[in-house]
Scaffold this motif. Structure first.
Motif, PDB file in Angstrom:
ATOM      1  N   HIS A 111      25.039 -12.336  20.316  1.00  0.00           N
ATOM      2  CA  HIS A 111      25.198 -11.186  19.286  1.00  0.00           C
ATOM      3  C   HIS A 111      26.267 -11.177  18.479  1.00  0.00           C
ATOM      4  O   HIS A 111      26.460 -11.245  17.278  1.00  0.00           O
ATOM      5  CB  HIS A 111      24.979  -9.839  19.821  1.00  0.00           C
ATOM      6  CG  HIS A 111      24.931  -8.609  18.870  1.00  0.00           C
ATOM      7  ND1 HIS A 111      23.953  -8.418  18.189  1.00  0.00           N
ATOM      8  CD2 HIS A 111      26.046  -8.050  18.549  1.00  0.00           C
ATOM      9  CE1 HIS A 111      24.375  -7.355  17.325  1.00  0.00           C
ATOM     10  NE2 HIS A 111      25.494  -7.105  17.428  1.00  0.00           N
ATOM     11  N   HIS A 115      27.026 -12.159  14.412  1.00  0.00           N
ATOM     12  CA  HIS A 115      28.013 -11.323  13.321  1.00  0.00           C
ATOM     13  C   HIS A 115      28.834 -12.274  12.609  1.00  0.00           C
ATOM     14  O   HIS A 115      28.946 -12.068  11.401  1.00  0.00           O
ATOM     15  CB  HIS A 115      29.000 -10.203  14.089  1.00  0.00           C
ATOM     16  CG  HIS A 115      28.371  -8.836  14.197  1.00  0.00           C
ATOM     17  ND1 HIS A 115      27.743  -8.159  13.334  1.00  0.00           N
ATOM     18  CD2 HIS A 115      28.045  -8.270  15.368  1.00  0.00           C
ATOM     19  CE1 HIS A 115      27.409  -7.079  13.824  1.00  0.00           C
ATOM     20  NE2 HIS A 115      27.319  -7.218  15.235  1.00  0.00           N
ATOM     21  N   GLY A 138      31.250  -2.120  17.584  1.00  0.00           N
ATOM     22  CA  GLY A 138      31.384  -1.027  18.355  1.00  0.00           C
ATOM     23  C   GLY A 138      32.009  -1.498  19.793  1.00  0.00           C
ATOM     24  O   GLY A 138      32.576  -0.904  20.427  1.00  0.00           O
ATOM     25  N   ASP A 168      33.987   5.845  16.733  1.00  0.00           N
ATOM     26  CA  ASP A 168      33.065   6.888  17.291  1.00  0.00           C
ATOM     27  C   ASP A 168      33.602   7.839  17.992  1.00  0.00           C
ATOM     28  O   ASP A 168      33.104   9.098  18.048  1.00  0.00           O
ATOM     29  CB  ASP A 168      32.019   6.049  18.164  1.00  0.00           C
ATOM     30  CG  ASP A 168      31.279   5.024  17.307  1.00  0.00           C
ATOM     31  OD1 ASP A 168      31.270   5.243  16.043  1.00  0.00           O
ATOM     32  OD2 ASP A 168      30.805   4.009  17.656  1.00  0.00           O
ATOM     33  N   GLY A 181      31.802   6.030  12.821  1.00  0.00           N
ATOM     34  CA  GLY A 181      32.519   5.278  11.750  1.00  0.00           C
ATOM     35  C   GLY A 181      32.383   5.524  10.288  1.00  0.00           C
ATOM     36  O   GLY A 181      33.204   5.738   9.437  1.00  0.00           O
ATOM     37  N   ASP A 185      34.884   7.167   7.683  1.00  0.00           N
ATOM     38  CA  ASP A 185      35.086   6.451   6.318  1.00  0.00           C
ATOM     39  C   ASP A 185      34.954   7.637   5.210  1.00  0.00           C
ATOM     40  O   ASP A 185      35.769   7.625   3.975  1.00  0.00           O
ATOM     41  CB  ASP A 185      33.863   5.310   6.295  1.00  0.00           C
ATOM     42  CG  ASP A 185      34.355   4.342   5.244  1.00  0.00           C
ATOM     43  OD1 ASP A 185      35.235   4.649   4.350  1.00  0.00           O
ATOM     44  OD2 ASP A 185      33.632   3.273   5.197  1.00  0.00           O
ATOM     45  N   GLY A 269      30.211  -4.292  12.653  1.00  0.00           N
ATOM     46  CA  GLY A 269      30.061  -3.031  11.715  1.00  0.00           C
ATOM     47  C   GLY A 269      31.344  -2.524  11.128  1.00  0.00           C
ATOM     48  O   GLY A 269      31.264  -1.857  10.163  1.00  0.00           O
ATOM     49  N   ASN A 273      33.793  -0.603   6.614  1.00  0.00           N
ATOM     50  CA  ASN A 273      34.817   0.296   6.371  1.00  0.00           C
ATOM     51  C   ASN A 273      35.514   0.063   4.841  1.00  0.00           C
ATOM     52  O   ASN A 273      35.912  -1.020   4.730  1.00  0.00           O
ATOM     53  CB  ASN A 273      35.838   0.412   7.487  1.00  0.00           C
ATOM     54  CG  ASN A 273      36.754   1.505   7.249  1.00  0.00           C
ATOM     55  OD1 ASN A 273      37.995   1.165   6.509  1.00  0.00           O
ATOM     56  ND2 ASN A 273      36.475   2.671   7.705  1.00  0.00           N
TER      57      ASN A 273
END
Ligand code: KG4
Ligand code: ZN
Length: 338
Positions: A111, A115, A138, A168, A181, A185, A269, A273
């Motif tokens: 995974h 990304h 995360g 979080d 997040g 933001d 993730g 931002n």
């Protein structure tokens, strides 16, 4: 070559069809945020059940929107870790079954590497090696040196909380909804980033640490509560966000200079931002640095990045992993020797 990507490592069920690692034919995501929100975080058992319900309808809808049918799929790429064990098992079982029925090769994808390939999917041949990769999600905060496809060396790692996890947790202590997040933001845009002087920790070290910063936010809130003063949530969000992102960037840009590398890929993730994206654009123009950040839809979990990563992996290894894929709740990136 059309690859079907399947992603089910956490709280997003995602299916995508990607051609030659570069062209998205369909990308469907069923987010479970609303299912978990009432619990303030992801409930693993609930996540597995939601994946079971969502996978098949998503697959049908992805094929339909791409104008394709099952035999058009040339290979299947599936996330096999890191992630929640039960959630991963749902995706891997579906992938294995499809690969068997369709008689197509199966590719197991990390995974985190997925990304990283969100940027190869978006920018393809523009990206050159060597490259620095900042992976901010995360569960991970990693700075990597990437010498070529699939060749990674870790330059900096998470010591405690990953940056997304810190967002979080801070959101939770401020009474904001999960996932924190995007909410922080949003709130930070109305706040003053200098209102609170939060620590920028371990600046001289390569590794990252965000738990001290999180504790500082907690102490600031407690202090205000004890004095029966209102909690300035937007200011706290803006000050926390600035401290977290400034630290992240300072360390990253120092490595960019030390390594003499002029290309930086930022993924995961937290790369969604807006403050980070703004600062990256600024750093790029000030330093003549080429920065790659995925479009917003490819920052957070999706299956297009898994299909793209699977395609690059297949080009290198041509390894059919049918009936051999194990799920790995902990699954570090395959790191090359120095
Ligand atoms: O990559 P991702 O979707 O899942 C993992 O592999 O972990 O990252 C999720 C993390 C969450 O911690 C979430 O709060 C954070 O990314 N995130 C953000 C933003 N959007 C998502 N953090 C800061 N600002 C955002 N806009
Ligand atoms: Zn992710």
């Amino acid at each position: 070559m059309i690859i079907l990507g399947i992603e089910s490592s956490c709280d997003e069920t995602a299916i995508a069809l990607v051609e030659d690692g570069t062209k998205i034919l369909a990308s469907e995501i069923r987010s479970q945020i609303e299912d978990h929100r009432v619990f303030g975080g992801v409930v693993p058992e609930l996540a597995s059940r939601c994946h079971v319900e969502a996978l098949h309808p998503l697959l049908e809808s992805a094929l339909k929107s791409a104008g394709l049918d099952y035999p058009d799929i040339d290979a299947i790429a599936v996330t096999c870790g890191p992630g929640l064990q039960g959630a991963l098992l749902v995706g891997v079982t579906a992938a294995d079954t499809l690969a068997w029925i369709l008689d197509r090769p199966l590719i197991g994808v990390n995974h985190l590497e997925g990304h990283i390939y969100a940027n190869f999917l978006s920018f393809g041949a523009e990206i050159e090696f060597p490259l620095l990769v900042l992976l901010v999600s995360g569960g991970h905060t990693q700075l990597l040196h990437m010498a070529g496809h699939g060749l990674y060396q870790v330059l900096g790692n998470t010591r405690d909380d990953a940056i997304g996890e810190a967002f979080d947790k801070v959101a939770r202590l401020l009474g904001l909804p999960y996932p924190g997040g995007p909410v922080i933001d949003q709130m930070a845009r109305q706040g003053n980033p200098q209102a609170f002087d939060f620590p920028r920790s371990m600046l001289q070290e390569r590794d990252f640490s965000f738990s001290g910063l999180k504790t500082s936010v907690l102490y600031a809130v407690r202090h205000l509560e004890q004095k029966k003063q209102p909690i300035p949530v937007a200011d706290l969000c803006a000050s926390f966000q600035a401290a977290a992102i400034d630290t992240l960037l300072e360390k990253t840009l120092r490595q960019v200079d030390q390594q003499g590398i002029r290309q930086l890929s930022v993924t995961g993730g937290v790369s969604a931002n807006s403050y980070l994206r703004e600062k990256l654009t600024q750093a790029a123009s000030e330093r003549g640095l080429q920065v790659f950040v995925p479009p917003l839809a490819l920052c957070t979990d999706n299956a297009a990045m898994i299909a793209a990563c699977g395609w690059y992996q297949w080009q290198r290894q041509k390894q059919d992993m049918r009936f051999q894929i194990q799920t790995h709740p902990r699954f570090p990136l395959p790191v090359t020797a120095a």
